[in-house]
Write an enzyme that holds these catalytic residues in place. Structure first.
Site, PDB file in Angstrom:
ATOM      1  N   THR A  62       1.791  -9.481   1.188  1.00 24.24           N
ATOM      2  CA  THR A  62       0.548  -8.709   1.299  1.00 24.24           C
ATOM      3  C   THR A  62       0.407  -7.694   0.166  1.00 24.24           C
ATOM      4  O   THR A  62      -0.670  -7.152  -0.043  1.00 24.24           O
ATOM      5  CB  THR A  62       0.480  -7.945   2.638  1.00 24.24           C
ATOM      6  OG1 THR A  62       1.721  -7.239   2.809  1.00 24.24           O
ATOM      7  CG2 THR A  62       0.254  -8.886   3.798  1.00 24.24           C
ATOM      8  N   GLY A  63       1.495  -7.433  -0.533  1.00 21.88           N
ATOM      9  CA  GLY A  63       1.440  -6.480  -1.641  1.00 21.88           C
ATOM     10  C   GLY A  63       1.044  -7.178  -2.924  1.00 21.88           C
ATOM     11  O   GLY A  63       0.814  -8.382  -2.946  1.00 21.88           O
ATOM     12  N   ASP A  98       9.965  -6.865  -3.482  1.00 26.76           N
ATOM     13  CA  ASP A  98       8.792  -7.329  -2.733  1.00 26.76           C
ATOM     14  C   ASP A  98       8.646  -8.844  -2.914  1.00 26.76           C
ATOM     15  O   ASP A  98       9.013  -9.387  -3.953  1.00 26.76           O
ATOM     16  CB  ASP A  98       7.530  -6.627  -3.254  1.00 26.76           C
ATOM     17  CG  ASP A  98       6.456  -6.486  -2.189  1.00 26.76           C
ATOM     18  OD1 ASP A  98       6.155  -5.358  -1.788  1.00 26.76           O
ATOM     19  OD2 ASP A  98       5.908  -7.531  -1.748  1.00 26.76           O
ATOM     20  N   TYR A 104       5.086  -8.256  15.731  1.00 29.65           N
ATOM     21  CA  TYR A 104       5.173  -7.005  14.967  1.00 29.65           C
ATOM     22  C   TYR A 104       5.825  -5.913  15.822  1.00 29.65           C
ATOM     23  O   TYR A 104       6.817  -5.305  15.414  1.00 29.65           O
ATOM     24  CB  TYR A 104       3.774  -6.590  14.537  1.00 29.65           C
ATOM     25  CG  TYR A 104       3.712  -5.360  13.676  1.00 29.65           C
ATOM     26  CD1 TYR A 104       4.132  -5.392  12.345  1.00 29.65           C
ATOM     27  CD2 TYR A 104       3.208  -4.156  14.172  1.00 29.65           C
ATOM     28  CE1 TYR A 104       4.059  -4.263  11.538  1.00 29.65           C
ATOM     29  CE2 TYR A 104       3.131  -3.026  13.368  1.00 29.65           C
ATOM     30  CZ  TYR A 104       3.547  -3.076  12.055  1.00 29.65           C
ATOM     31  OH  TYR A 104       3.468  -1.948  11.253  1.00 29.65           O
ATOM     32  N   VAL A 150      13.061 -10.029   1.891  1.00 27.33           N
ATOM     33  CA  VAL A 150      14.072  -9.147   2.497  1.00 27.33           C
ATOM     34  C   VAL A 150      14.783  -9.821   3.684  1.00 27.33           C
ATOM     35  O   VAL A 150      15.838  -9.352   4.118  1.00 27.33           O
ATOM     36  CB  VAL A 150      13.408  -7.795   2.885  1.00 27.33           C
ATOM     37  CG1 VAL A 150      12.629  -7.921   4.191  1.00 27.33           C
ATOM     38  CG2 VAL A 150      14.390  -6.670   2.967  1.00 27.33           C
ATOM     39  N   LEU A 179      10.552  -0.760   3.778  1.00 30.39           N
ATOM     40  CA  LEU A 179       9.129  -0.857   4.168  1.00 30.39           C
ATOM     41  C   LEU A 179       8.641  -2.295   4.256  1.00 30.39           C
ATOM     42  O   LEU A 179       7.505  -2.532   4.683  1.00 30.39           O
ATOM     43  CB  LEU A 179       8.245  -0.136   3.140  1.00 30.39           C
ATOM     44  CG  LEU A 179       8.075   1.380   3.270  1.00 30.39           C
ATOM     45  CD1 LEU A 179       9.376   2.110   2.977  1.00 30.39           C
ATOM     46  CD2 LEU A 179       7.012   1.858   2.282  1.00 30.39           C
ATOM     47  N   PHE A 234       0.829  -1.207   0.000  1.00 23.79           N
ATOM     48  CA  PHE A 234       0.000   0.000   0.000  1.00 23.79           C
ATOM     49  C   PHE A 234       0.870   1.267   0.000  1.00 23.79           C
ATOM     50  O   PHE A 234       0.844   2.056  -0.958  1.00 23.79           O
ATOM     51  CB  PHE A 234      -0.954  -0.081   1.200  1.00 23.79           C
ATOM     52  CG  PHE A 234      -1.464   1.225   1.711  1.00 23.79           C
ATOM     53  CD1 PHE A 234      -2.037   2.144   0.838  1.00 23.79           C
ATOM     54  CD2 PHE A 234      -1.387   1.532   3.058  1.00 23.79           C
ATOM     55  CE1 PHE A 234      -2.516   3.369   1.309  1.00 23.79           C
ATOM     56  CE2 PHE A 234      -1.864   2.741   3.532  1.00 23.79           C
ATOM     57  CZ  PHE A 234      -2.414   3.663   2.660  1.00 23.79           C
ATOM     58  N   LYS A 264      11.241 -12.368  11.507  1.00 26.45           N
ATOM     59  CA  LYS A 264      12.401 -12.494  10.597  1.00 26.45           C
ATOM     60  C   LYS A 264      12.418 -11.333   9.598  1.00 26.45           C
ATOM     61  O   LYS A 264      13.463 -10.769   9.300  1.00 26.45           O
ATOM     62  CB  LYS A 264      12.320 -13.809   9.820  1.00 26.45           C
ATOM     63  CG  LYS A 264      12.685 -15.022  10.642  1.00 26.45           C
ATOM     64  CD  LYS A 264      12.714 -16.251   9.729  1.00 26.45           C
ATOM     65  CE  LYS A 264      12.916 -17.514  10.540  1.00 26.45           C
ATOM     66  NZ  LYS A 264      12.666 -18.728   9.745  1.00 26.45           N
ATOM     67  N   THR A 265      11.243 -10.998   9.078  1.00 28.39           N
ATOM     68  CA  THR A 265      11.178  -9.905   8.096  1.00 28.39           C
ATOM     69  C   THR A 265      11.676  -8.605   8.718  1.00 28.39           C
ATOM     70  O   THR A 265      12.497  -7.896   8.133  1.00 28.39           O
ATOM     71  CB  THR A 265       9.735  -9.742   7.572  1.00 28.39           C
ATOM     72  OG1 THR A 265       9.381 -10.929   6.861  1.00 28.39           O
ATOM     73  CG2 THR A 265       9.591  -8.546   6.655  1.00 28.39           C
TER      74      THR A 265
HETATM   75  P1  NAD Z   1       1.469  -3.587   3.168  1.00 28.92           P
HETATM   76  O1  NAD Z   1       1.238  -4.905   3.801  1.00 28.92           O
HETATM   77  O2  NAD Z   1       0.515  -3.092   2.146  1.00 28.92           O
HETATM   78  O3  NAD Z   1       2.916  -3.526   2.525  1.00 28.92           O
HETATM   79  C1  NAD Z   1       4.020  -4.275   2.977  1.00 28.92           C
HETATM   80  C2  NAD Z   1       4.754  -4.816   1.767  1.00 28.92           C
HETATM   81  O4  NAD Z   1       5.888  -5.578   2.215  1.00 28.92           O
HETATM   82  C3  NAD Z   1       3.891  -5.762   0.927  1.00 28.92           C
HETATM   83  O5  NAD Z   1       4.014  -5.441  -0.434  1.00 28.92           O
HETATM   84  C4  NAD Z   1       4.467  -7.138   1.234  1.00 28.92           C
HETATM   85  O6  NAD Z   1       4.277  -8.055   0.196  1.00 28.92           O
HETATM   86  C5  NAD Z   1       5.919  -6.794   1.482  1.00 28.92           C
HETATM   87  N1  NAD Z   1       6.619  -7.788   2.297  1.00 28.92           N
HETATM   88  C6  NAD Z   1       6.203  -8.373   3.438  1.00 28.92           C
HETATM   89  N2  NAD Z   1       7.127  -9.234   3.889  1.00 28.92           N
HETATM   90  C7  NAD Z   1       8.163  -9.169   2.992  1.00 28.92           C
HETATM   91  C8  NAD Z   1       9.421  -9.817   2.907  1.00 28.92           C
HETATM   92  N3  NAD Z   1       9.820 -10.716   3.827  1.00 28.92           N
HETATM   93  N4  NAD Z   1      10.228  -9.538   1.855  1.00 28.92           N
HETATM   94  C9  NAD Z   1       9.844  -8.649   0.909  1.00 28.92           C
HETATM   95  N5  NAD Z   1       8.664  -7.996   0.945  1.00 28.92           N
HETATM   96  C10 NAD Z   1       7.847  -8.266   1.978  1.00 28.92           C
HETATM   97  O7  NAD Z   1       1.595  -2.547   4.360  1.00 28.92           O
HETATM   98  P2  NAD Z   1       1.793  -0.966   4.342  1.00 28.92           P
HETATM   99  O8  NAD Z   1       0.669  -0.382   5.085  1.00 28.92           O
HETATM  100  O9  NAD Z   1       2.120  -0.484   2.989  1.00 28.92           O
HETATM  101  O10 NAD Z   1       3.075  -0.838   5.274  1.00 28.92           O
HETATM  102  C11 NAD Z   1       4.372  -0.564   4.763  1.00 28.92           C
HETATM  103  C12 NAD Z   1       5.338  -0.359   5.917  1.00 28.92           C
HETATM  104  O11 NAD Z   1       4.906   0.719   6.727  1.00 28.92           O
HETATM  105  C13 NAD Z   1       5.444  -1.580   6.836  1.00 28.92           C
HETATM  106  O12 NAD Z   1       6.788  -1.735   7.228  1.00 28.92           O
HETATM  107  C14 NAD Z   1       4.590  -1.194   8.020  1.00 28.92           C
HETATM  108  O13 NAD Z   1       5.032  -1.816   9.196  1.00 28.92           O
HETATM  109  C15 NAD Z   1       4.798   0.312   8.070  1.00 28.92           C
HETATM  110  N6  NAD Z   1       3.670   0.968   8.750  1.00 28.92           N
HETATM  111  C16 NAD Z   1       2.449   1.064   8.138  1.00 28.92           C
HETATM  112  C17 NAD Z   1       1.397   1.675   8.815  1.00 28.92           C
HETATM  113  C18 NAD Z   1       0.041   1.839   8.185  1.00 28.92           C
HETATM  114  O14 NAD Z   1      -0.867   2.324   8.847  1.00 28.92           O
HETATM  115  N7  NAD Z   1      -0.181   1.493   6.945  1.00 28.92           N
HETATM  116  C19 NAD Z   1       1.579   2.155  10.117  1.00 28.92           C
HETATM  117  C20 NAD Z   1       2.822   1.989  10.707  1.00 28.92           C
HETATM  118  C21 NAD Z   1       3.871   1.417  10.015  1.00 28.92           C
END
Ligand code: NAD
Ligand code: UDP
Length: 312
Positions: free
Chosen positions: A38-39, A34, A146, A60, A74, A14, A92-93
């Site tokens: 979840t993406g 990526d 988390y 990652v 991210l 996102f 781990k991530t």
């Molecule tokens: P999201 O789930 O839409 O995006 C996370 C992305 O990371 C996805 O595309 C997923 O496929 C990818 N991903 C997950 N594990 C992975 C791995 N091991 N290797 C490679 N890619 C991996 O979430 P988001 O809302 O876009 O969040 C992005 C970042 O911002 C995250 O780190 C999240 O913790 C942080 N964040 C988001 C919010 C929010 O409200 N959206 C709030 C605080 C922090």
């Protein structure tokens, strides 16, 4: 501004998808890494015609080598249902992902920005939350994978900075919403909008008096770029969020009204360790980034509703 080669991990998610677009629009070359947990490619498919955009499928938590000028880290599922689905992988991530990206930044002598979270404050006893507050986190609960993963990542960022002079930036992101959220993401804004558009029951967990502060994604992306461009001496952590505070009941009613939905509100059990209140103090971001959020909740919700109308 000089064209840079920028790695965005979690770039198909996102927030990452909006960041990739912004960085490309500024004339940079973007490598989006990526594993699509979840993406989705659909979030970035519109960028694929751009010859300065590359997609890499990679986890990652395994080392990755590339020549770039900056890293935005991210990669990590952000929604409770997804990060709890494979809690060990979530740790781990966060932790191995941080080590791998910090190692890369160290070798290349480049800046790396960590997308940390307001979850580092847990169920906060200090309100609004300031960066100097150490938080109230359960280390053994279902949210810990988390929360503690992200806390450990912050520790690693600070230690690589102190020990190896790595140029780091830490932002603590508060609840963010907008287009490109996955309709099955499970977070409150997307859940309520999807339910309201389908005239299904809107599910409030608990009595709906818990609060959150919601930031529109464009405001966040602006802050991320500003943070990356701060002087090397400023590492953060810095809170990035919208201080407007709403109960889940207020949010549900607002979304039902904006969608003209026939949905009823129903109440379901509150998940364990669900924080009761959350609101950022953003004085540091105002001072160091000359930034504050511009998009009001109602305006951001209208744009997000338009997006969901098209995709569901
Ligand atoms: P999201 O789930 O839409 O995006 C996370 C992305 O990371 C996805 O595309 C997923 O496929 C990818 N991903 C997950 N594990 C992975 C791995 N091991 N290797 C490679 N890619 C991996 O979430 P988001 O809302 O876009 O969040 C992005 C970042 O911002 C995250 O780190 C999240 O913790 C942080 N964040 C988001 C919010 C929010 O409200 N959206 C709030 C605080 C922090
Ligand atoms: N929530 C809710 N109904 C839903 C999804 C979430 O009432 O369908 C509540 C959840 O219990 C929490 C708040 O909304 O109190 C925000 O949840 P979200 O998962 O979006 O983010 P987080 O809890 O990580 O801030």
């Amino acid at each position: 501004m000089q064209k840079k080669k920028i790695l965005v991990t979690g770039g198909a998610g996102f927030i990452g998808s909006h960041l990739c677009e912004r960085l490309l629009n500024e004339g940079n070359e973007v490598i989006c890494l990526d594993n699509y947990f979840t993406g989705s490619k659909s979030n970035v498919v519109h960028l694929m015609d751009n010859p300065y955009f590359e997609l890499v499928r990679h986890d990652v938590s395994y080392p990755f080598s590339i020549e770039v000028d900056e890293i935005y880290n991210l990669a990590c599922p952000a929604s409770p249902i997804h990060y709890q689905h494979d809690a060990i992988q979530t740790v781990k991530t966060s932790v191995m992902g941080a080590i791998n990206m910090l190692g890369l930044a160290k070798r290349l002598n480049i800046k790396v920005l960590q997308a940390s979270t307001s979850e580092v404050y847990g169920d906060p006893n200090v309100h609004p939350q300031v960066e100097s507050y150490w938080g109230n986190v359960n280390p053994v609960g279902i949210r810990s994978c988390y929360d503690e993963g992200k806390r450990c990542a912050e520790t690693l960022f600070m230690d690589y900075h102190r020990q190896n002079n790595v140029k780091i930036k830490i932002i603590r992101i508060f609840n963010t919403y907008g287009p490109n959220m996955n309709p099955n993401d499970g977070r409150v804004v997307s859940n309520f909008i999807v339910q309201a558009l389908r005239n299904e029951d809107v599910t409030i967990f608990g009595d709906g008096t818990q609060t959150r502060s919601f930031q529109y994604v464009d405001d966040l992306v602006e802050a991320m770029v500003r943070m990356m461009n701060t002087d090397d001496s400023f590492t953060g952590p810095v809170n990035i969020g919208n201080p407007g505070e709403f109960t889940m009941l207020e949010l549900a009613n607002m979304i039902i009204e904006l969608t003209g939905s026939k949905s009823k509100i129903i109440f379901q059990p509150l998940p364990t360790d669900d924080p009761k209140q959350r609101k950022p103090n953003i004085e540091l971001a105002k001072e160091k980034l000359n930034w504050e959020p511009k998009v009001k909740l109602q305006d951001g919700l209208v744009k997000t509703i338009e997006y969901f109308k098209k995709i569901i």
